[in-house]
Design an enzyme around this catalytic site. Structure first.
Site, PDB file in Angstrom:
ATOM      1  N   ASP A 182      40.131  30.243  38.474  1.00  9.88           N
ATOM      2  CA  ASP A 182      40.881  29.721  39.618  1.00  9.88           C
ATOM      3  C   ASP A 182      41.654  28.460  39.200  1.00  9.88           C
ATOM      4  O   ASP A 182      41.059  27.499  38.706  1.00  9.88           O
ATOM      5  CB  ASP A 182      39.923  29.360  40.759  1.00  9.88           C
ATOM      6  CG  ASP A 182      39.284  30.592  41.403  1.00  9.88           C
ATOM      7  OD1 ASP A 182      39.693  31.721  41.065  1.00  9.88           O
ATOM      8  OD2 ASP A 182      38.382  30.407  42.244  1.00  9.88           O
ATOM      9  N   GLY A 197      33.822  38.787  42.837  1.00  6.57           N
ATOM     10  CA  GLY A 197      32.610  39.396  42.272  1.00  6.57           C
ATOM     11  C   GLY A 197      31.739  38.363  41.586  1.00  6.57           C
ATOM     12  O   GLY A 197      30.521  38.295  41.817  1.00  6.57           O
ATOM     13  N   GLU A 257      38.304  43.698  44.634  1.00  5.57           N
ATOM     14  CA  GLU A 257      39.182  43.188  43.570  1.00  5.57           C
ATOM     15  C   GLU A 257      39.029  44.009  42.287  1.00  5.57           C
ATOM     16  O   GLU A 257      39.676  43.708  41.293  1.00  5.57           O
ATOM     17  CB  GLU A 257      38.924  41.700  43.310  1.00  5.57           C
ATOM     18  CG  GLU A 257      39.509  40.819  44.409  1.00  5.57           C
ATOM     19  CD  GLU A 257      39.375  39.334  44.148  1.00  5.57           C
ATOM     20  OE1 GLU A 257      40.194  38.580  44.698  1.00  5.57           O
ATOM     21  OE2 GLU A 257      38.445  38.919  43.434  1.00  5.57           O
ATOM     22  N   ASN A 272      36.127  39.398  56.800  1.00  3.19           N
ATOM     23  CA  ASN A 272      36.456  38.236  57.627  1.00  3.19           C
ATOM     24  C   ASN A 272      37.312  38.724  58.806  1.00  3.19           C
ATOM     25  O   ASN A 272      37.563  39.931  58.948  1.00  3.19           O
ATOM     26  CB  ASN A 272      37.136  37.135  56.797  1.00  3.19           C
ATOM     27  CG  ASN A 272      38.496  37.565  56.241  1.00  3.19           C
ATOM     28  OD1 ASN A 272      39.102  38.520  56.735  1.00  3.19           O
ATOM     29  ND2 ASN A 272      38.981  36.877  55.229  1.00  3.19           N
ATOM     30  N   LEU A 287      33.629  34.469  60.780  1.00  5.19           N
ATOM     31  CA  LEU A 287      34.631  33.928  61.706  1.00  5.19           C
ATOM     32  C   LEU A 287      34.982  32.480  61.383  1.00  5.19           C
ATOM     33  O   LEU A 287      35.328  31.705  62.271  1.00  5.19           O
ATOM     34  CB  LEU A 287      34.090  34.022  63.145  1.00  5.19           C
ATOM     35  CG  LEU A 287      33.649  35.424  63.605  1.00  5.19           C
ATOM     36  CD1 LEU A 287      32.851  35.339  64.902  1.00  5.19           C
ATOM     37  CD2 LEU A 287      34.875  36.322  63.796  1.00  5.19           C
ATOM     38  N   GLY A 288      34.861  32.086  60.123  1.00  4.57           N
ATOM     39  CA  GLY A 288      35.187  30.714  59.728  1.00  4.57           C
ATOM     40  C   GLY A 288      34.295  29.717  60.458  1.00  4.57           C
ATOM     41  O   GLY A 288      33.070  29.870  60.503  1.00  4.57           O
ATOM     42  N   ASP A 339      32.462  34.580  50.094  1.00  5.01           N
ATOM     43  CA  ASP A 339      31.639  35.207  49.054  1.00  5.01           C
ATOM     44  C   ASP A 339      30.183  34.770  49.194  1.00  5.01           C
ATOM     45  O   ASP A 339      29.252  35.576  49.027  1.00  5.01           O
ATOM     46  CB  ASP A 339      32.151  34.816  47.659  1.00  5.01           C
ATOM     47  CG  ASP A 339      33.579  35.257  47.431  1.00  5.01           C
ATOM     48  OD1 ASP A 339      33.956  36.332  47.958  1.00  5.01           O
ATOM     49  OD2 ASP A 339      34.323  34.546  46.750  1.00  5.01           O
ATOM     50  N   SER A 355      30.481  24.955  44.152  1.00  2.00           N
ATOM     51  CA  SER A 355      29.970  24.589  45.481  1.00  2.00           C
ATOM     52  C   SER A 355      28.876  25.530  45.985  1.00  2.00           C
ATOM     53  O   SER A 355      28.357  25.339  47.088  1.00  2.00           O
ATOM     54  CB  SER A 355      31.124  24.606  46.488  1.00  2.00           C
ATOM     55  OG  SER A 355      31.593  25.926  46.672  1.00  2.00           O
TER      56      SER A 355
END
Ligand code: RIB
Length: 278
Positions: free
Chosen positions: A11, A39, A133, A174, A196-197, A228, A267
């Site tokens: 990333d 993944g 993915e 999501n 739902l965030g 994830d 994180s």
């Protein structure tokens, strides 16, 4: 043992004040690189929550591969099913993160796109997690081999063969993905989890909502990888035999804690990190 069949990315993250609109240039961002890929994130999330985990995936034969795999290695994820593919680049995700933690992601799949059904042919699979993915054909081959629980994260949203959906014990999406797939998901003989965030998540079975959970209040820094983490935690909890309500609360708490630090894999919470919220 959970076998994750999914993507591995590096990333490249630009964190700034706001996300660009189409055609807009925003400046003043700071740059970071983190291991990622849905993944790989799900594999490490499940591992940090206590599961034995193997990842089946592909990286390029390039310098980015080592960087993409380093936290998985450090976290004792079994990488014996990860191939290094000559002539392909390691998958890369270009990510913009805003001051309020929202993100935009563009993925260059590279080696993830060449993972094939033959790559799972000799893998013994008990429980399985898969994410879109990598190719649906490869996920189907793996799901058919699984002797235990099959969890499919239908991200990013795309057309998925019915045979693959029929293999699932848990489907996770999501809100955006739920809108794309529509009511068809609720016809399946599987749990359907919708994240739902900031509003938490709901869990459905046979078209009926059977559980709902709200997230704990946390300081949101970066939401990349939260979905994830949610998927991995819910899968681990259901495999452990937790009730649907408890499993959903566990998953929502894990997803929330994953938002409190920058980067997807840096994180990911350990089990002990969730204790204050459960
Ligand atoms: O879900 C977050 C992930 O999506 C990122 O780590 C990025 O690699 C993309 O795959």
């Amino acid at each position: 043992m959970i076998t994750i069949v999914g993507s591995i990315n590096l990333d490249i993250v630009a964190t700034g004040a706001s996300l660009p609109r189409p055609g807009e240039t925003v400046t003043g961002a700071t740059l970071a690189r983190h291991p990622g890929g849905k993944g790989a994130n799900q594999a490490l999330a499940a591992r940090r929550l206590g599961a034995d985990v193997r990842l089946v995936g592909a990286v390029g034969a390039d310098d980015m591969a080592e960087e993409a795999l380093k936290l998985l290695q450090a976290g004792s994820v079994d990488l014996s099913g990860v191939q290094h593919v000559n002539g392909e680049t390691t998958g890369v995700a270009l990510i913009a993160v805003s001051a309020d933690g929202e993100n935009q992601i563009v993925v260059c799949p590279g080696a993830n796109a060449v993972l094939r059904p033959a790559d799972v042919e000799f893998v013994e699979i008990e429980h399985m997690m898969g994410v879109l993915e990598v190719s649906a054909d490869t996920l189907l081959a793996a799901a058919r081999k699984a002797t235990g629980f099959v969890s499919l994260n239908l991200a990013p949203a795309m057309v998925v063969p019915d045979e693959l959906l029929a293999e699932a014990d848990l489907i996770s999406v999501n809100e955006t993905e739920a809108a794309y797939y529509g009511g068809a998901l609720h016809q399946l003989d599987a749990y359907v989890a919708i994240s739902l965030g900031g509003d938490g998540a709901t869990l459905w079975k046979d078209g009926k909502q059977i559980a709902q959970a709200l997230p704990p209040k946390v300081n949101v820094v970066d939401t990349v990888g939260a979905g994830d983490t949610f998927t991995a935690a819910l899968t681990v909890a259901l495999i452990e035999g937790q009730s649907p309500q408890k499993a959903l609360e566990f998953a929502v708490a894990a997803g929330a804690v994953a938002c409190t630090k920058p980067g997807a894999q840096p994180s990911l919470p350990k089990r002990v990190d969730l204790d204050p919220y459960l």
